[in-house]
Scaffold this motif. Sequence first.
Motif, mmCIF file in Angstrom:
data_model
loop_
_atom_site.group_PDB
_atom_site.id
_atom_site.type_symbol
_atom_site.label_atom_id
_atom_site.label_comp_id
_atom_site.label_asym_id
_atom_site.label_seq_id
_atom_site.Cartn_x
_atom_site.Cartn_y
_atom_site.Cartn_z
ATOM 1 N N GLU A 84 35.441 51.048 31.653
ATOM 2 C CA GLU A 84 35.118 51.131 33.080
ATOM 3 C C GLU A 84 35.482 52.493 33.663
ATOM 4 O OE1 GLU A 84 33.766 48.500 35.654
ATOM 5 O OE2 GLU A 84 32.800 48.830 33.723
ATOM 6 N N ILE A 85 36.623 53.035 33.266
ATOM 7 C CA ILE A 85 37.025 54.370 33.729
ATOM 8 C C ILE A 85 35.974 55.397 33.315
ATOM 9 C CG2 ILE A 85 38.709 56.211 33.308
ATOM 10 C CD1 ILE A 85 40.869 53.926 33.267
ATOM 11 N N ILE A 143 35.557 47.702 37.540
ATOM 12 C CA ILE A 143 35.680 48.580 38.706
ATOM 13 C C ILE A 143 34.449 48.426 39.593
ATOM 14 C CG2 ILE A 143 35.870 50.989 39.458
ATOM 15 C CD1 ILE A 143 37.427 51.534 36.850
ATOM 16 N N ALA A 190 39.238 48.362 30.348
ATOM 17 C CA ALA A 190 39.626 49.299 31.410
ATOM 18 C C ALA A 190 39.160 50.713 31.073
ATOM 19 C CB ALA A 190 41.137 49.264 31.626
ATOM 20 N N VAL A 229 42.631 54.614 40.103
ATOM 21 C CA VAL A 229 42.640 53.247 39.571
ATOM 22 C C VAL A 229 44.096 52.828 39.382
ATOM 23 C CG1 VAL A 229 41.893 51.726 37.705
ATOM 24 C CG2 VAL A 229 40.462 53.663 38.377
ATOM 25 N N GLY A 230 44.493 51.776 40.087
ATOM 26 C CA GLY A 230 45.901 51.368 40.100
ATOM 27 C C GLY A 230 46.665 52.193 41.112
ATOM 28 N N ALA A 274 43.966 57.674 36.370
ATOM 29 C CA ALA A 274 44.689 56.468 35.947
ATOM 30 C C ALA A 274 46.132 56.903 35.720
ATOM 31 C CB ALA A 274 44.077 55.883 34.684
ATOM 32 N N ASP A 299 43.491 48.538 43.395
ATOM 33 C CA ASP A 299 44.723 47.993 42.834
ATOM 34 C C ASP A 299 44.581 46.487 42.767
ATOM 35 O OD1 ASP A 299 47.681 49.283 42.396
ATOM 36 O OD2 ASP A 299 47.769 47.132 42.826
ATOM 37 N N ASP A 309 40.077 45.324 39.803
ATOM 38 C CA ASP A 309 40.626 45.243 38.460
ATOM 39 C C ASP A 309 40.054 46.397 37.643
ATOM 40 O OD1 ASP A 309 41.094 44.508 35.733
ATOM 41 O OD2 ASP A 309 41.199 42.400 36.338
ATOM 42 N N ALA A 310 40.897 47.095 36.929
ATOM 43 C CA ALA A 310 40.447 48.226 36.112
ATOM 44 C C ALA A 310 39.432 47.797 35.057
ATOM 45 C CB ALA A 310 41.643 48.894 35.429
ATOM 46 N N LEU A 319 49.034 53.501 34.658
ATOM 47 C CA LEU A 319 48.186 52.314 34.557
ATOM 48 C C LEU A 319 48.077 51.816 33.115
ATOM 49 C CD1 LEU A 319 46.015 50.345 35.777
ATOM 50 C CD2 LEU A 319 44.351 52.054 35.032
#
Length: 191
Positions: free
Chosen positions: A121-122, A91, A118, A46-47, A103, A69, A87-88, A106
């Motif tokens: 979502e992670i 996702i 974020a 992510v990112g 991440a 990203d 977008d984090a 990020l």
Amino acid sequence: MGTNIYGQKAWIDKFISRSPTDDSDAERVRKIVEMIPEDVSTLLDVGVGGGYIYGELKRKKGLRCAGIDLSLELVRRLGEPIACVGDARNIPFRDRQFDLVLAADLLEHIKDESFKDAVSEIKRVSGKYVLINSPYKDAIDWPVALCDKCRWEFNVYGHMQVIDAGLIRRAFPEKEFELVTSEVFGRRRSA
């Protein structure tokens, strides 16, 4: 509210031209690769940025990787079939789809509700592990620059919050995630 520096050519060129073999990122990338558990076969970055961590993970670990990203230009230049603009905070993958969610560099770029979204979502897309890599206790009030046009003062690296062990433990509490390892490494900046 500041300008989105990640869509600007100078930032894109910085990420593309950097390589972990020609600057201080080499140790960090090596450590990240070493930290990936043996039972991981799928990974979401992510990112993903310029993709140098992503590339090392694919090459050295043979993982099936995906990356997202905010920058369309960075995703295009990465040239990977499973890299997309994303977008984090939202996702575009299924729940628990990846063994590990990375991440790297990020979370220091987002704060407040965006940070909470974020992190949520992670957690949602991680099936087993989350690996966070961030500048540790890095000052956000130095180095700064001043925008010529709007007079907005900003951290030159785009950092918006200080990351430390307490913030990470609050974001990923023990009842949800077991801490497998925690390590501080890299060069220390003198004050």
